[in-house]
Enzyme design. Sequence first.
Site, PDB file in Angstrom:
ATOM      1  N   CYS A 152       5.906  12.531  23.509  1.00 35.27           N
ATOM      2  CA  CYS A 152       6.784  12.324  24.710  1.00 35.27           C
ATOM      3  C   CYS A 152       7.341  10.847  24.622  1.00 35.27           C
ATOM      4  CB  CYS A 152       5.853  12.380  25.905  1.00 35.27           C
ATOM      5  SG  CYS A 152       5.576  14.162  26.387  1.00 35.27           S
TER       6      CYS A 152
ATOM      7  N   ARG B 185       5.456   5.892  10.595  1.00 39.94           N
ATOM      8  CA  ARG B 185       6.450   4.935   9.705  1.00 39.94           C
ATOM      9  C   ARG B 185       7.745   4.659  10.258  1.00 39.94           C
ATOM     10  NH1 ARG B 185       7.303   4.806   4.986  1.00 39.94           N
ATOM     11  NH2 ARG B 185       6.593   2.819   4.563  1.00 39.94           N
TER      12      ARG B 185
ATOM     13  N   TYR C 210       8.414   0.963  10.828  1.00 42.32           N
ATOM     14  CA  TYR C 210       9.401   0.280  10.002  1.00 42.32           C
ATOM     15  C   TYR C 210      10.840   0.658   9.645  1.00 42.32           C
ATOM     16  CZ  TYR C 210       4.511  -0.251   8.840  1.00 42.32           C
ATOM     17  OH  TYR C 210       2.964  -0.161   8.931  1.00 42.32           O
TER      18      TYR C 210
ATOM     19  N   GLU D  60      -3.903  -3.820  -7.139  1.00 41.63           N
ATOM     20  CA  GLU D  60      -4.435  -3.159  -6.116  1.00 41.63           C
ATOM     21  C   GLU D  60      -3.287  -1.905  -5.543  1.00 41.63           C
ATOM     22  OE1 GLU D  60      -5.560  -6.005  -3.348  1.00 41.63           O
ATOM     23  OE2 GLU D  60      -7.666  -6.339  -4.149  1.00 41.63           O
TER      24      GLU D  60
HETATM   25  N1  LLP Z   1      -3.989  -5.089  -1.365  1.00 39.41           N
HETATM   26  C1  LLP Z   1      -3.979  -5.523  -0.206  1.00 39.41           C
HETATM   27  C2  LLP Z   1      -4.601  -6.812   0.140  1.00 39.41           C
HETATM   28  C3  LLP Z   1      -3.171  -4.977   0.675  1.00 39.41           C
HETATM   29  O1  LLP Z   1      -3.196  -5.710   1.953  1.00 39.41           O
HETATM   30  C4  LLP Z   1      -2.526  -3.907   0.483  1.00 39.41           C
HETATM   31  C5  LLP Z   1      -1.714  -3.236   1.770  1.00 39.41           C
HETATM   32  C6  LLP Z   1      -2.290  -3.356  -0.680  1.00 39.41           C
HETATM   33  C7  LLP Z   1      -3.321  -3.868  -1.643  1.00 39.41           C
HETATM   34  C8  LLP Z   1      -1.847  -2.026  -1.099  1.00 39.41           C
HETATM   35  O2  LLP Z   1      -0.242  -2.181  -0.967  1.00 39.41           O
HETATM   36  P1  LLP Z   1       0.700  -1.011  -1.501  1.00 39.41           P
HETATM   37  O3  LLP Z   1       0.414  -0.818  -2.845  1.00 39.41           O
HETATM   38  O4  LLP Z   1       0.067   0.317  -0.726  1.00 39.41           O
HETATM   39  O5  LLP Z   1       1.958  -1.058  -0.876  1.00 39.41           O
HETATM   40  N2  LLP Z   1       1.527   0.406   6.460  1.00 39.41           N
HETATM   41  C9  LLP Z   1       2.539  -0.243   5.709  1.00 39.41           C
HETATM   42  C10 LLP Z   1       1.778  -0.753   4.340  1.00 39.41           C
HETATM   43  C11 LLP Z   1       0.933  -1.801   4.817  1.00 39.41           C
HETATM   44  C12 LLP Z   1       0.132  -2.237   3.586  1.00 39.41           C
HETATM   45  C13 LLP Z   1      -0.888  -3.264   4.025  1.00 39.41           C
HETATM   46  N3  LLP Z   1      -1.692  -3.786   2.795  1.00 39.41           N
HETATM   47  C14 LLP Z   1       3.393   0.987   5.275  1.00 39.41           C
HETATM   48  O6  LLP Z   1       3.204   2.147   5.753  1.00 39.41           O
HETATM   49  O7  LLP Z   1       4.451   0.801   4.717  1.00 39.41           O
END
Ligand code: LLP
Length: 444
Positions: A371, A340, A344, A301
Site C-alpha cells: 500500500c 532495494r 537504493y 568478505e
Molecule cells: N563486509 C562488511 C564489513 C560489510 O559491511 C559488508 C556489507 C560486506 C562485507 C559484504 O558486502 P557485499 O560484498 O555483499 O557488497 N543492503 C545493501 C548492501 C549493504 C551492504 C552492507 N555491508 C544492498 O542491498 O545493496
Amino acid sequence: MTTAVPPSPAAARTDLSVWPASARPAPDGDVAVGGVPLAEAAERFGTPLYLLDEYEVRERCRTYLRSFPDTDVLYAAKAFLCHALLHWVREEGLGLDVCSAGELEYAVAAGFPSDRIVLHGNAKSPQDLEAALRLGVGRVVIDSAWEIARIAAPVPAGTRQKVLVRVVPGVSAGGHVAIRTGTDDQKFGLSVADGGAEHAVARILDQPRLELVGLHCHIGSQITEPGPYVTALRTVVALLARIRDRHGTVLPELDLGGGHAVAHRPGETALDIPALGARVRRELAASCAGAGLPVPRLAVEPGRALVGPAGVALYRVLAVKRTGARAFVAVDGGMSDNPRPALYGARYAPRLVGRRTTAAPRTATVVGRHCEAGDVLAADVALPGDVRPGDLIAVPVAGAYHLSMASSYNAVGRPPVVAVADGRARLLVRRESLADIRSRDVGL
Ligand code: LLP
C-alpha cells in the site's frame, strides 16, 4: 565513445547473461534454472518464490578460492542466511562474516565452526559480545574506541580474544551513497586521517585480554573496479608500517572486506574477481616490500557476489493497468521481499516466463502489491505487450539483500526459498504464514 546498440526484442527475450549459468530457455517460453522449469516451481511451491541455484553458489565460492589463494574467503552472511547456504559455503572451504548475535547463533546452530567466524558491527550490543565470547568467535572487529574495554572486560583471565581494528582509509567507492563506507563522513570504522585508528590500536595493544591480529577495512558495496581496493590497501599498509615503527608490532592479518559488484541487468559491469585477486595480491606484495613488512594473511568478505546472481525471484501477475502513458504490471510480492529499488534506486531486468508469446515488447513498470506508490520493483522495463494476470514474472540476481532485508509489511508474509540443482527443487525456507506473523502478537 561507442554507442550502445539496444538488443533486438528477440535477443532481449533470450538474453540470460545475468541469470545463473544453469539457466536455459525451456519449452513454451519458460526458463529452467538448475534444470527446474520456473513454471513448474511456481506450481509446486506457489508465488512469490525465491530460487537459489546451489551449483551457482558453489562455483562462485570456487572462483574466489582460485582467485585468492592463501586468503581467507569469508561469506558476508548479511547478504542471505539459511542453514543450507551455510552448509554449502562451509563445505566449499569458506569462513563467515556476521554482524549480530542473531547471525552468529544462526550460523553456529547450523554447525558452522565459530573459530572461522568474524563478528562485525558499529554498535555491538551486550548480547552480541556475550554471544561472541560464549561461542568462541574467531575474531571481533573493533569499530569504535568505546568498545575496546567492553570487549576486553568479560574475556576470562589467562585467555585472549583475537581482534581486528576496522579502519577508514578515505576512499569513496560504491554504487549508492547508503552503501559507501570508505570515507570519514559515515558511521563505520576508525579514521586513518584523524588518527582515530592509531589511537585505538595503541589502546588495544595495552589490553592484556585482547590480541590485536590485524586491520580491517570495508570501503563499500557494488564496487565495479579493483582501483579503490588498491588505494585503500596502500593506505592500510602504510598504517601497518606506522604501527610497527611506533609499537614494534607487526600485525599478521589484513581483511579487505567485500563490496564486489554484480550485474543486475545485461550489459552492466560486474567486478572481475580473478582480476581483483591478481591485482590485490600483486599490490599487497609490492606495498609490503616497499614498507619492509612481511605480507600479512589476507581475508576478503564477499556477500552479494557469492549469492546475488544465484537467486531468482518469481512472481505471479495479479493486475495490469494503464494510466496515461504508463502501464503497470502488479505482482504478488514487492517491497516486502525486495526493498532495494525503494532504498537504493536499484534496477532489475524482469522477464515473462512460463508462456510463449510473440507480442511486441512494451514499456511497463513492475510494481508490488503493497500500500504505497513507491512499491516499485522495476520501472520502465520492456515486457511483452500482452502480459496479463496469471502470468509469471521472474527477476534474476535476487539472491542477495532481498530476503535478508525482507519485512512482513501489510502482513503479506515472506516468500519461501527453494534450492535448485540437477533438475530437482527442494524447500529450504518455508513461506511465512499469517500464523507466524500473528504468533508474535501476545495480545491485550
Ligand atoms: N563486509 C562488511 C564489513 C560489510 O559491511 C559488508 C556489507 C560486506 C562485507 C559484504 O558486502 P557485499 O560484498 O555483499 O557488497 N543492503 C545493501 C548492501 C549493504 C551492504 C552492507 N555491508 C544492498 O542491498 O545493496
